[in-house]
Design a protein around this motif. Structure first.
Motif, PDB file in Angstrom:
ATOM      1  N   ILE A  19      36.358  45.437  44.557  1.00  0.00           N
ATOM      2  CA  ILE A  19      36.801  44.136  44.056  1.00  0.00           C
ATOM      3  C   ILE A  19      38.319  44.061  43.988  1.00  0.00           C
ATOM      4  N   ALA A  20      38.974  45.193  43.700  1.00  0.00           N
ATOM      5  CA  ALA A  20      40.439  45.191  43.625  1.00  0.00           C
ATOM      6  C   ALA A  20      41.056  44.861  44.980  1.00  0.00           C
ATOM      7  N   ASP A  21      40.425  45.317  46.070  1.00  0.00           N
ATOM      8  CA  ASP A  21      40.947  45.029  47.405  1.00  0.00           C
ATOM      9  C   ASP A  21      40.834  43.541  47.728  1.00  0.00           C
ATOM     10  N   TYR A  22      39.686  42.949  47.376  1.00  0.00           N
ATOM     11  CA  TYR A  22      39.503  41.527  47.679  1.00  0.00           C
ATOM     12  C   TYR A  22      40.401  40.664  46.795  1.00  0.00           C
ATOM     13  N   VAL A  23      40.343  40.893  45.489  1.00  0.00           N
ATOM     14  CA  VAL A  23      41.151  40.099  44.561  1.00  0.00           C
ATOM     15  C   VAL A  23      42.638  40.315  44.825  1.00  0.00           C
ATOM     16  N   GLY A  24      42.980  41.538  45.277  1.00  0.00           N
ATOM     17  CA  GLY A  24      44.376  41.857  45.534  1.00  0.00           C
ATOM     18  C   GLY A  24      45.025  41.010  46.604  1.00  0.00           C
ATOM     19  N   GLN A  25      44.219  40.284  47.403  1.00  0.00           N
ATOM     20  CA  GLN A  25      44.793  39.343  48.371  1.00  0.00           C
ATOM     21  C   GLN A  25      45.484  38.182  47.672  1.00  0.00           C
ATOM     22  N   TYR A  26      45.072  37.903  46.437  1.00  0.00           N
ATOM     23  CA  TYR A  26      45.546  36.708  45.733  1.00  0.00           C
ATOM     24  C   TYR A  26      46.255  37.023  44.418  1.00  0.00           C
ATOM     25  N   VAL A  27      46.037  38.233  43.895  1.00  0.00           N
ATOM     26  CA  VAL A  27      46.622  38.611  42.611  1.00  0.00           C
ATOM     27  C   VAL A  27      47.332  39.951  42.777  1.00  0.00           C
ATOM     28  N   GLN A  28      48.607  40.014  42.383  1.00  0.00           N
ATOM     29  CA  GLN A  28      49.339  41.274  42.422  1.00  0.00           C
ATOM     30  C   GLN A  28      48.866  42.124  41.238  1.00  0.00           C
ATOM     31  N   LEU A  29      48.152  43.202  41.522  1.00  0.00           N
ATOM     32  CA  LEU A  29      47.535  44.017  40.478  1.00  0.00           C
ATOM     33  C   LEU A  29      48.357  45.275  40.222  1.00  0.00           C
ATOM     34  N   SER A  51      42.257  40.998  34.273  1.00  0.00           N
ATOM     35  CA  SER A  51      41.916  42.413  34.343  1.00  0.00           C
ATOM     36  C   SER A  51      40.836  42.656  35.390  1.00  0.00           C
ATOM     37  N   VAL A  52      40.958  43.762  36.117  1.00  0.00           N
ATOM     38  CA  VAL A  52      39.931  44.209  37.052  1.00  0.00           C
ATOM     39  C   VAL A  52      39.463  45.597  36.632  1.00  0.00           C
ATOM     40  N   ASN A  53      38.164  45.714  36.384  1.00  0.00           N
ATOM     41  CA  ASN A  53      37.550  46.986  36.025  1.00  0.00           C
ATOM     42  C   ASN A  53      36.910  47.566  37.282  1.00  0.00           C
ATOM     43  N   GLU A  54      37.529  48.586  37.848  1.00  0.00           N
ATOM     44  CA  GLU A  54      37.046  49.129  39.113  1.00  0.00           C
ATOM     45  C   GLU A  54      35.745  49.901  38.959  1.00  0.00           C
ATOM     46  N   SER A  55      35.527  50.536  37.813  1.00  0.00           N
ATOM     47  CA  SER A  55      34.293  51.303  37.645  1.00  0.00           C
ATOM     48  C   SER A  55      33.076  50.391  37.605  1.00  0.00           C
ATOM     49  N   LYS A  56      33.231  49.200  37.011  1.00  0.00           N
ATOM     50  CA  LYS A  56      32.131  48.238  36.945  1.00  0.00           C
ATOM     51  C   LYS A  56      32.185  47.212  38.071  1.00  0.00           C
ATOM     52  N   LYS A  60      37.947  40.078  34.608  1.00  0.00           N
ATOM     53  CA  LYS A  60      37.902  39.314  33.367  1.00  0.00           C
ATOM     54  C   LYS A  60      39.308  38.839  33.046  1.00  0.00           C
ATOM     55  N   CYS A  61      39.444  37.597  32.588  1.00  0.00           N
ATOM     56  CA  CYS A  61      40.722  37.104  32.076  1.00  0.00           C
ATOM     57  C   CYS A  61      40.636  37.026  30.563  1.00  0.00           C
ATOM     58  N   PHE A  62      41.543  37.705  29.890  1.00  0.00           N
ATOM     59  CA  PHE A  62      41.541  37.708  28.437  1.00  0.00           C
ATOM     60  C   PHE A  62      42.028  36.382  27.858  1.00  0.00           C
ATOM     61  N   SER A  63      42.666  35.548  28.686  1.00  0.00           N
ATOM     62  CA  SER A  63      43.199  34.285  28.187  1.00  0.00           C
ATOM     63  C   SER A  63      42.235  33.123  28.412  1.00  0.00           C
ATOM     64  N   CYS A  64      41.810  32.924  29.686  1.00  0.00           N
ATOM     65  CA  CYS A  64      40.962  31.756  29.959  1.00  0.00           C
ATOM     66  C   CYS A  64      39.478  32.081  29.877  1.00  0.00           C
ATOM     67  N   GLY A  65      39.128  33.374  29.785  1.00  0.00           N
ATOM     68  CA  GLY A  65      37.736  33.757  29.567  1.00  0.00           C
ATOM     69  C   GLY A  65      36.887  33.871  30.813  1.00  0.00           C
ATOM     70  N   ARG A  66      37.438  33.592  31.995  1.00  0.00           N
ATOM     71  CA  ARG A  66      36.629  33.711  33.217  1.00  0.00           C
ATOM     72  C   ARG A  66      36.319  35.169  33.490  1.00  0.00           C
ATOM     73  N   GLY A  67      35.210  35.406  34.188  1.00  0.00           N
ATOM     74  CA  GLY A  67      34.854  36.769  34.522  1.00  0.00           C
ATOM     75  C   GLY A  67      33.701  36.800  35.498  1.00  0.00           C
ATOM     76  N   GLY A  68      33.377  37.993  36.008  1.00  0.00           N
ATOM     77  CA  GLY A  68      32.260  38.145  36.930  1.00  0.00           C
ATOM     78  C   GLY A  68      32.529  39.236  37.940  1.00  0.00           C
ATOM     79  N   ASN A  69      31.738  39.249  39.014  1.00  0.00           N
ATOM     80  CA  ASN A  69      31.931  40.229  40.081  1.00  0.00           C
ATOM     81  C   ASN A  69      32.712  39.589  41.230  1.00  0.00           C
ATOM     82  N   VAL A  70      32.745  40.248  42.380  1.00  0.00           N
ATOM     83  CA  VAL A  70      33.554  39.745  43.486  1.00  0.00           C
ATOM     84  C   VAL A  70      33.033  38.400  43.988  1.00  0.00           C
TER      85      VAL A  70
END
Length: 617
Positions: A19-29, A51-56, A60-70
């Motif tokens: 997920i970090a590789d995919y999200v990393g196209q749009y978010v500097q992690l 936040s991106v949890n690589e083990s799971k 998750k965004c601690f501010s707007c509350g969005r979350g999920g998988n890739v």
């Protein structure tokens, strides 16, 4: 949920992508403790709470509350259906789904649909006239003389609008397109009698498309050099077309950004076309105006790497400097600059030095700071003391903003080479800037309802203050017990089995729904994975499940589980106790002694029953 996509194929796609590789196209992690953090792409913020949890394999965004998988990320970021999200991730992973996914779009405004259909008809008509008719021979010769191949002409759907100012109107009448739709298209001008005449005549027609590839307008290049008309004529603003938020070729280029490594921003669409033919398919351009913030934000949604390649002459370099003011500190874009030598534009460079040299030149980039030093020197003579001092004043102010160390040393060396002034003397002359505040370092461990620590952004600045989290939710002891039981059920098969076999019922419908989905998913999957489970959760509960999975609880044992089950099971009794207590208070206020006595006895009985077997509170 996925329609025709087999469950095994969905699992294959999800498990093949980090997920970090995919999200990393749009978010500097950036690494921070156990997770990765970055600026949330779903809302405006200055400090990273995404936040991106690589083990799971979840976000998750601690501010707007969005979350999920890739897949959840793609659905929310690109506003597509679940099957379309699977298709996008599969394309990223180079996995063939073996089926064609049908897009599931919201109903289109009939007026918009009619305009798109009309403009497509005109695009096809003009292209046909250009490549297949005698009327288009002169325009086709003009394009081929400029070096465009037939493949390039076809790729960009280039066409020709003849001199006849009634041709488009006649064609659309034959296609049974009504007057109102024609009038709203931007293709016509209207006289006092409300008669429509073609806006574009004797022009090479370049279709302008939205990010989905729909034609939304045109730019017409006049063919007759002696004409007193404007060289280029764009469609006026319509319901579809606003040049401030259109980027030429974005629809085709965006699929190439990842492989090429960056989007390349050119000044005009002829530069984009020339670059495409030279083997650089990632070119985009604004529509005859300076770059806008809207366009920058559109680019940032498609890539996090941008290269600006404007004309090499002084006006082009000035335009580059203006564009950098919009993008060089953008939270989601890392920007570099290409400077073409000898004042050439891209088309001139390609013709003079060839396609291979151009492809190499586009990869030879300057940082924004290096470009600023180059730009500061334009028009100045370093043999002239006044010019040299003017340059030094501007250049040292630029370098003073760079963090001290190796990076600053590189730029001071460049200034030294340009001016002949020793590096040590330049260091002494650096303007004083306010010291950067560095956030204290600490190891961060996730904790319930706590925001992540501040993280440095991609330009070296640091954040001294904490992230402002979303408003904290407070749960009573009964709901907290249910949340804890559900979290344990996800990580301990024995807990899930115990709850299921005892027919335990969660008092809150959302937790029961999440538990039922887990039991069903775990029974069919070995071993169950939380990221895969999220595909089986109702869409409106994905963020809740993700947030809850990130909570930290003590290691469970049989006694803890028993206490939690007992506590969660007493919520109804507690609610009844509170109702009787309120009724008792009201009876006492009204002076109803008989009612108060009866309610008092009932309250004592309920209280005794509630406390029987209860845990310490």
């Amino acid at each position: 949920m996925a329609g025709m996509i087999p469950e095994t194929k969905i699992d294959e796609v999800r498990n093949s992508v980090r997920i970090a590789d995919y999200v990393g196209q749009y978010v500097q992690l950036h690494n921070a403790g156990q997770n990765l953090f970055g600026i949330c792409p779903f809302h405006d913020e200055n400090t990273p709470s995404f936040s991106v949890n690589e083990s799971k394999q979840i976000f998750k965004c601690f501010s707007c509350g969005r979350g999920g998988n890739v897949f959840s990320f793609v659905q929310q970021y690109d506003k597509v259906s679940f099957p379309e999200a699977v298709e996008k991730v599969a394309e990223f992973a180079h996995i063939d789904l073996g089926i064609t996914v049908q897009a599931n779009r919201a109903p289109v405004d009939p007026e918009v649909a009619a305009q798109i259909a009309l403009l497509k008809k005109i695009t096809d008509m003009c292209h046909h006239i250009l490549v297949n008719t005698q009327a288009g021979e002169k325009a086709l010769a003009y394009l081929t003389d400029r070096g465009l191949t037939r493949e390039t002409i076809d790729h960009f759907d280039i066409g020709y609008a003849p001199k006849d100012r009634t041709l488009m109107r006649t064609f659309l009448d034959q296609q049974q397109v009504d007057y109102a739709t024609q009038r709203a298209s931007g293709l016509f001008v209207e006289d006092d009698q409300a008669t429509l005449y073609d806006r574009f005549n004797d022009r090479v027609m370049f279709p302008l498309k939205d990010a989905s590839g729909n034609v939304i307008g045109f730019s017409g290049r006049v063919l007759d050099k002696a004409s007193h008309q404007a060289k280029y004529l764009n469609s006026p603003e319509t319901k579809l077309f606003n040049k401030r938020d259109v980027l030429f070729n974005l629809d085709a280029a965006k699929t190439e950004f990842k492989q090429f490594g960056a989007a390349v921003l050119f000044e005009g669409f002829m530069d984009v076309i020339a670059a495409y033919q030279a083997g650089v398919p990632v070119g985009i351009a604004s529509m005859g105006t300076s770059l806008t913030q809207d366009q920058v934000n559109i680019i940032a949604k498609q890539t996090r790497q941008l290269t600006i390649c404007y004309d090499g002459d002084e006006p082009g370099q000035n335009a580059t400097a203006r564009a950098l003011t919009l993008v060089q500190n953008h939270k989601r874009l890392q920007t570099n600059v290409v400077v073409l030598p000898d004042g050439m534009d891209p088309d001139e460079y390609i013709k003079a030095r060839g396609a291979d040299a151009f492809k190499q030149q586009v990869q030879t980039v300057l940082t924004p700071t290096a470009f600023a030093l180059h730009h500061d020197a334009l028009g100045l003579d370093m043999a002239n003391d006044a010019d040299k001092l003017q340059y030094l004043d501007a250049a040292l102010k630029t370098v003073a903003l760079v963090p001290a160390g190796a990076e600053q040393a590189v730029y001071l060396q460049q200034i030294s080479q340009t001016t002949g002034v020793a590096v040590n003397d330049l260091k002494v002359s650096l303007p004083q800037t306010a010291p950067q505040q560095v956030a204290p370092q600490s190891d961060y461990a996730p904790w319930p309802d706590v925001a992540p620590p501040p993280m440095p952004d991609e330009y070296g600045q640091t954040f001294a203050g904490p992230v402002s989290p979303a408003p904290q939710q407070h749960f009573d002891k009964f709901e907290q017990a249910e949340r804890q039981l559900l979290a344990y059920a996800w990580i301990e098969p024995a807990v899930a089995a115990r709850l299921h076999q005892s027919n335990f019922q969660f008092g809150h419908a959302q937790y029961q729904s999440l538990f039922d989905a887990w039991v069903s998913y775990a029974a069919a999957t070995n071993p169950p994975q939380f990221a895969g489970y999220l595909d089986h959760v109702p869409a409106d509960l994905v963020a809740l499940a993700t947030n809850l999975s990130e909570q930290t609880y003590p290691e469970p044992d049989d006694d803890v589980i028993e206490e939690l089950i007992a506590l969660a099971g007493k919520e109804d009794a507690y609610a009844q106790l509170q109702q009787v207590k309120a009724a008792l208070h009201q009876a006492q206020v009204l002076g109803d002694k008989a009612g108060a006595t009866q309610l008092g006895m009932q309250y004592i009985q309920l209280l005794r029953a509630y406390k029987t077997g209860s845990v310490a509170e």
